[in-house]
Design a protein around this motif. Structure first.
Motif, PDB file in Angstrom:
ATOM      1  N   ASN A   1       0.813  -1.207   0.000  1.00 30.49           N
ATOM      2  CA  ASN A   1       0.000   0.000   0.000  1.00 30.49           C
ATOM      3  C   ASN A   1       0.848   1.260   0.000  1.00 30.49           C
ATOM      4  OD1 ASN A   1      -2.488  -1.149  -0.152  1.00 30.49           O
ATOM      5  ND2 ASN A   1      -2.711  -1.363   2.068  1.00 30.49           N
ATOM      6  N   THR A   2       1.908   1.250   0.828  1.00 30.83           N
ATOM      7  CA  THR A   2       2.766   2.435   0.866  1.00 30.83           C
ATOM      8  C   THR A   2       3.351   2.716  -0.502  1.00 30.83           C
ATOM      9  OG1 THR A   2       4.050   0.917   2.215  1.00 30.83           O
ATOM     10  CG2 THR A   2       3.790   3.140   3.050  1.00 30.83           C
ATOM     11  N   THR A   3       3.752   1.651  -1.201  1.00 31.39           N
ATOM     12  CA  THR A   3       4.327   1.829  -2.535  1.00 31.39           C
ATOM     13  C   THR A   3       3.344   2.533  -3.461  1.00 31.39           C
ATOM     14  OG1 THR A   3       5.327  -0.314  -2.162  1.00 31.39           O
ATOM     15  CG2 THR A   3       5.545   0.610  -4.360  1.00 31.39           C
ATOM     16  N   ILE A   4       2.096   2.062  -3.428  1.00 25.36           N
ATOM     17  CA  ILE A   4       1.082   2.658  -4.303  1.00 25.36           C
ATOM     18  C   ILE A   4       0.853   4.123  -3.919  1.00 25.36           C
ATOM     19  CG2 ILE A   4      -1.352   2.573  -4.982  1.00 25.36           C
ATOM     20  CD1 ILE A   4      -1.114  -0.515  -4.484  1.00 25.36           C
TER      21      ILE A   4
ATOM     22  N   MET B   1      10.344  -0.436  -7.293  1.00 22.66           N
ATOM     23  CA  MET B   1       8.983   0.084  -7.197  1.00 22.66           C
ATOM     24  C   MET B   1       8.916   1.515  -6.660  1.00 22.66           C
ATOM     25  SD  MET B   1       6.469  -3.027  -6.176  1.00 22.66           S
ATOM     26  CE  MET B   1       7.420  -3.582  -4.784  1.00 22.66           C
ATOM     27  N   VAL B   2       9.892   1.909  -5.839  1.00 26.48           N
ATOM     28  CA  VAL B   2       9.806   3.273  -5.300  1.00 26.48           C
ATOM     29  C   VAL B   2      10.912   4.212  -5.762  1.00 26.48           C
ATOM     30  CG1 VAL B   2       8.418   2.919  -3.246  1.00 26.48           C
ATOM     31  CG2 VAL B   2      10.862   2.418  -3.174  1.00 26.48           C
ATOM     32  N   PHE B   3      12.046   3.667  -6.167  1.00 25.51           N
ATOM     33  CA  PHE B   3      13.194   4.532  -6.416  1.00 25.51           C
ATOM     34  C   PHE B   3      12.982   5.577  -7.522  1.00 25.51           C
ATOM     35  CE2 PHE B   3      17.800   5.285  -7.274  1.00 25.51           C
ATOM     36  CZ  PHE B   3      18.089   5.794  -6.020  1.00 25.51           C
ATOM     37  N   PRO B   4      12.431   5.179  -8.691  1.00 22.29           N
ATOM     38  CA  PRO B   4      12.217   6.192  -9.729  1.00 22.29           C
ATOM     39  C   PRO B   4      11.332   7.332  -9.228  1.00 22.29           C
ATOM     40  CG  PRO B   4      11.930   3.997 -10.632  1.00 22.29           C
ATOM     41  CD  PRO B   4      12.066   3.828  -9.149  1.00 22.29           C
ATOM     42  N   ALA B   5      10.257   6.974  -8.508  1.00 23.23           N
ATOM     43  CA  ALA B   5       9.355   7.998  -7.990  1.00 23.23           C
ATOM     44  C   ALA B   5      10.088   8.932  -7.028  1.00 23.23           C
ATOM     45  CB  ALA B   5       8.166   7.340  -7.296  1.00 23.23           C
ATOM     46  N   ILE B   6      10.906   8.347  -6.159  1.00 26.98           N
ATOM     47  CA  ILE B   6      11.637   9.161  -5.180  1.00 26.98           C
ATOM     48  C   ILE B   6      12.591  10.113  -5.896  1.00 26.98           C
ATOM     49  CG2 ILE B   6      13.348   9.082  -3.308  1.00 26.98           C
ATOM     50  CD1 ILE B   6      10.691   8.189  -2.334  1.00 26.98           C
ATOM     51  N   LEU B   7      13.248   9.617  -6.960  1.00 30.50           N
ATOM     52  CA  LEU B   7      14.169  10.493  -7.694  1.00 30.50           C
ATOM     53  C   LEU B   7      13.419  11.638  -8.368  1.00 30.50           C
ATOM     54  CD1 LEU B   7      16.781   8.062  -9.246  1.00 30.50           C
ATOM     55  CD2 LEU B   7      17.019   9.566  -7.279  1.00 30.50           C
ATOM     56  N   ILE B   8      12.226  11.351  -8.878  1.00 31.80           N
ATOM     57  CA  ILE B   8      11.415  12.420  -9.476  1.00 31.80           C
ATOM     58  C   ILE B   8      11.043  13.442  -8.404  1.00 31.80           C
ATOM     59  CG2 ILE B   8       9.171  12.937 -10.506  1.00 31.80           C
ATOM     60  CD1 ILE B   8       9.472  10.323 -12.101  1.00 31.80           C
TER      61      ILE B   8
END
Lengths: 159, 180
Positions: free
Chosen positions: A3-6, B54-61
């Motif tokens: 959920n956190t990821t989404i 899953m999170v790294f690209p978003a965090i970099l943006i």
């Protein structure tokens, strides 16, 4: 976790869209910066991911052994060092630590393990050096180790 | 001046690639020499890779947006040398937000640092990220009990703050001497 990821991805997507409507050039610039850091950091991150796998694969079954033959100061320090080298998700670490407590491990050694495990990352050192510099990384990890020992000792005294 | 910077950057990325090649070599060696561990090693690395992907690209943006939209003055006011107690509280809150594995935190710390956040607050941010997570606290509560969790949390907050102030002093005085 899922959920956190989404939520994170959704939230950042919304921010990106808002930014795009407010100012295109700035937004493109932001994406450029993101792309550059991705290129710059990927090799280091891949190294760290492989190192985590190796360390976990080789040593995860040795943890119980360590707590089993706990002896005095040396055992305590060994556990703290082990916690610094090891890298594992806290969702796994806490149940494990809980089981050691039940089996009779001392509070201070369990606290030392958890505190060094979460705060110090030998395997993430390359990434920390790359982003924050050598000096900062050395200071932070050395001090973290010292305060982990202090916290763990105090935990043993208080509880 | 710019040439020098470029050269330094190239050297840095060369180093990272050499390091990666060494790590890959060691991994292969271990996989071949200790085949009974290979599945656990690969699984663990793969899990972390997925988590990161899953999170790294978003965090970099997010970092990119941060660097174009947030002014240096803003960061310096809230997290800079003179931000005091407010800066410390803000850093703890930023770090404790549930946002995933440690290696995301380092690029964020770097971005904050570039915008003028003090070393005290960066140390607090990173340490809080590492060991004061809300979901993590709940698991600790469940398996180690309320006394253990609260005692460790309280002491961690106190000692992290002290460590941040000391490191800031150490690095600050050194860079003054070198007149960076």
């Amino acid at each position: 976790m899922q959920n956190t990821t989404i939520i994170i991805n959704g939230l950042i997507l919304v921010l990106l869209i808002i930014s795009f409507f407010k100012n295109r050039t700035k937004t493109l610039n932001a994406l450029k910066i993101a792309g550059k850091s991705l290129l710059k950091l990927s090799p280091t991150i891949l190294s760290v991911i492989l190192l985590i796998g190796i360390i976990y694969g080789l040593f995860s079954d040795k943890i119980a052994l360590l707590f089993g033959q706990e002896n005095g100061v040396i055992g305590f320090i060994t556990i703290a060092v082990f916690g610094s080298v090891m890298h594992m998700p806290s969702l796994l670490a806490f149940p494990l630590a809980g089981s050691f407590l039940l089996e009779g491990a001392s509070i201070s050694s369990v606290a030392a393990f958890i505190t060094t495990l979460t705060m110090i990352g030998i395997v993430t050192l390359p990434l920390e050096v790359k982003t924050m510099g050598k000096k900062f990384t050395i200071y932070r990890n050395v001090f973290s180790f010292i305060i982990a020992i202090i916290i763990a000792t105090l935990m043993g005294v208080i509880l | 001046m710019k040439d020098k910077m470029m050269k330094k950057n190239q050297n840095n990325s060369k180093k990272s690639f050499i390091f990666l090649s060494i790590v890959i070599f060691i991994t292969l060696l271990i996989l071949i020499l200790i085949p009974e561990k290979s599945s656990l090693i690969m699984e663990t690395s793969y899990d972390y890779f997925l988590q990161m992907a899953m999170v790294f690209p978003a965090i970099l943006i997010l970092m990119g947006l941060f660097s174009v939209w947030i002014s240096k003055e803003f960061v310096m006011n809230h997290l800079g040398e003179s931000s005091g107690l407010k800066g410390i509280v803000v850093s703890f809150i930023l770090g404790a937000l549930p946002t995933g594995p440690m290696f995301i935190a380092f690029p964020m710390a770097q971005a904050l640092h570039k915008k003028g956040a003090s070393y005290t607050n960066i140390v607090i941010f990173l340490s809080a990220w590492a060991c004061i997570k809300i979901p993590q606290g709940l698991v600790e509560l469940q398996f180690l009990g309320v006394k253990f969790m609260l005692a460790r949390l309280g002491m961690t907050i106190i000692f992290i703050t002290i460590m941040g102030i000391i490191i800031n002093k150490l690095i600050g005085s050194e860079s003054l001497k070198q007149n960076r």
